[in-house]
Design a protein around this motif. Sequence first.
Motif, PDB file in Angstrom:
ATOM      1  N   LYS A 164      49.495  40.331  35.412  1.00  0.00           N
ATOM      2  CA  LYS A 164      48.655  40.479  36.543  1.00  0.00           C
ATOM      3  C   LYS A 164      49.409  40.985  37.738  1.00  0.00           C
ATOM      4  O   LYS A 164      50.942  40.806  37.516  1.00  0.00           O
ATOM      5  CB  LYS A 164      48.375  38.940  36.710  1.00  0.00           C
ATOM      6  CG  LYS A 164      47.386  38.436  35.687  1.00  0.00           C
ATOM      7  CD  LYS A 164      47.202  36.771  35.890  1.00  0.00           C
ATOM      8  CE  LYS A 164      46.434  36.088  34.901  1.00  0.00           C
ATOM      9  NZ  LYS A 164      46.391  34.770  34.954  1.00  0.00           N
ATOM     10  N   LEU A 165      49.039  41.477  38.567  1.00  0.00           N
ATOM     11  CA  LEU A 165      49.696  41.992  39.500  1.00  0.00           C
ATOM     12  C   LEU A 165      49.112  41.770  41.038  1.00  0.00           C
ATOM     13  O   LEU A 165      48.017  41.801  41.063  1.00  0.00           O
ATOM     14  CB  LEU A 165      49.862  43.689  39.413  1.00  0.00           C
ATOM     15  CG  LEU A 165      50.559  44.680  40.402  1.00  0.00           C
ATOM     16  CD1 LEU A 165      51.881  44.513  40.175  1.00  0.00           C
ATOM     17  CD2 LEU A 165      49.985  46.049  39.990  1.00  0.00           C
ATOM     18  N   PHE A 166      50.009  41.672  42.137  1.00  0.00           N
ATOM     19  CA  PHE A 166      49.344  41.415  43.476  1.00  0.00           C
ATOM     20  C   PHE A 166      50.171  42.514  44.419  1.00  0.00           C
ATOM     21  O   PHE A 166      51.469  42.736  44.080  1.00  0.00           O
ATOM     22  CB  PHE A 166      49.457  40.042  43.940  1.00  0.00           C
ATOM     23  CG  PHE A 166      50.951  39.612  44.229  1.00  0.00           C
ATOM     24  CD1 PHE A 166      51.170  39.491  45.681  1.00  0.00           C
ATOM     25  CD2 PHE A 166      51.511  39.003  43.196  1.00  0.00           C
ATOM     26  CE1 PHE A 166      52.521  38.853  45.867  1.00  0.00           C
ATOM     27  CE2 PHE A 166      53.009  38.633  43.839  1.00  0.00           C
ATOM     28  CZ  PHE A 166      53.232  38.419  45.142  1.00  0.00           C
ATOM     29  N   ILE A 167      49.525  42.711  45.588  1.00  0.00           N
ATOM     30  CA  ILE A 167      50.082  43.523  46.605  1.00  0.00           C
ATOM     31  C   ILE A 167      50.500  42.637  47.475  1.00  0.00           C
ATOM     32  O   ILE A 167      49.910  42.027  48.106  1.00  0.00           O
ATOM     33  CB  ILE A 167      49.150  44.471  47.264  1.00  0.00           C
ATOM     34  CG1 ILE A 167      48.384  45.415  46.095  1.00  0.00           C
ATOM     35  CG2 ILE A 167      49.698  45.287  48.154  1.00  0.00           C
ATOM     36  CD1 ILE A 167      47.270  46.027  46.807  1.00  0.00           C
ATOM     37  N   ASP A 172      49.586  35.207  56.515  1.00  0.00           N
ATOM     38  CA  ASP A 172      48.521  34.815  57.157  1.00  0.00           C
ATOM     39  C   ASP A 172      47.436  35.785  57.193  1.00  0.00           C
ATOM     40  O   ASP A 172      46.295  35.810  57.646  1.00  0.00           O
ATOM     41  CB  ASP A 172      48.568  34.562  58.670  1.00  0.00           C
ATOM     42  CG  ASP A 172      49.682  33.473  58.828  1.00  0.00           C
ATOM     43  OD1 ASP A 172      49.850  32.569  58.201  1.00  0.00           O
ATOM     44  OD2 ASP A 172      50.241  33.504  60.230  1.00  0.00           O
ATOM     45  N   SER A 173      47.732  36.699  56.357  1.00  0.00           N
ATOM     46  CA  SER A 173      46.382  37.952  55.947  1.00  0.00           C
ATOM     47  C   SER A 173      45.742  37.709  55.088  1.00  0.00           C
ATOM     48  O   SER A 173      45.997  36.961  54.031  1.00  0.00           O
ATOM     49  CB  SER A 173      47.481  39.344  55.624  1.00  0.00           C
ATOM     50  OG  SER A 173      48.195  39.781  56.654  1.00  0.00           O
ATOM     51  N   GLU A 174      44.370  37.912  55.247  1.00  0.00           N
ATOM     52  CA  GLU A 174      43.446  37.773  54.348  1.00  0.00           C
ATOM     53  C   GLU A 174      43.572  38.943  53.136  1.00  0.00           C
ATOM     54  O   GLU A 174      44.284  39.755  53.389  1.00  0.00           O
ATOM     55  CB  GLU A 174      41.993  38.133  54.813  1.00  0.00           C
ATOM     56  CG  GLU A 174      41.579  37.086  55.761  1.00  0.00           C
ATOM     57  CD  GLU A 174      40.974  35.818  55.371  1.00  0.00           C
ATOM     58  OE1 GLU A 174      41.074  35.707  54.256  1.00  0.00           O
ATOM     59  OE2 GLU A 174      41.242  34.547  56.116  1.00  0.00           O
ATOM     60  N   SER A 175      43.016  38.656  51.921  1.00  0.00           N
ATOM     61  CA  SER A 175      43.015  39.726  50.814  1.00  0.00           C
ATOM     62  C   SER A 175      42.328  40.956  51.406  1.00  0.00           C
ATOM     63  O   SER A 175      41.626  41.012  52.364  1.00  0.00           O
ATOM     64  CB  SER A 175      42.317  38.960  49.644  1.00  0.00           C
ATOM     65  OG  SER A 175      41.114  38.861  49.950  1.00  0.00           O
TER      66      SER A 175
END
Length: 279
Positions: A250-253, A258-261
């Motif tokens: 699995k990978l995320f940016i 405080d940022s939304e997706s």
Amino acid sequence: MYISEEIITSRQNKSVSLAAGLENRKQREREGLFRFDGYKLFVEAVQKGVKIDRVFLRQSEAGKWLSLMSEHEAALNEASVLLLADSLFDRLSTERAPEGILTVAGRPEIHAPLGAASAAKLAELSADKEKRIFLLESIRDPGNMGTILRSAAAFGADLVVISSDCADLLNPKTVRGAMGAIFRQPTAVFSELSEAIGILKQNGRRVLGAALDREALALSKSVLRAGDCLVVGNEGHGLTAGTLAACDEKLFIPMEKDSESLNAAIAASVLLWSMYSGF
């Protein structure tokens, strides 16, 4: 190229009714045709060898468009050119400020349909580790789909694999969002992305699914490897459990706390750039 001398004024005209019906996906699939507005897309379609079925012109501007179209007459030998009364043309167009030219064309051959053709295309390309392959699951918004295709073409994706429940590639909003990429970016369609992922793994590819998960790896130089394939999921729900389970990782940016997706199209564009640049 056949140019009709009749000025069509009725929406009940068979050609006009056909074009109007192509706003509907089932009609597009049944007819094997789709529609798009504007001269730029017309030129790109012709240059990429897309078969033009018919072209509608707004009567008051027909002379201008016919003069420009004459440069492509050799590619339009089977096409019909129909002149519409201005008011009828403006009702037929889906644009707020239509240019005055609307094209009906056949499905581009670079978009492999659901079934054996898509599986064969993916198997062939995945065997070459230099080929960039990107996957999409359940992207429902045609504007997002168009933007992703535009980014995929810009960042050198050799193939975009999509699940069959994604927004239709030939939806007018998808075509508009993709700009000319709809005629340049190859795609393949699968009922389940797990099948596509299986083909990729058989050819030694690693598949990473975008997910906001504690176990996910942060996107970085040290994470991405040559030949990796990335997957982005639905705008609201992300990837399904089955697709995530089929992925290797699995990978995320990474982003500010405080940022939304990110919007699905933006996230896909970031990942496509990462594959392209090898950052």
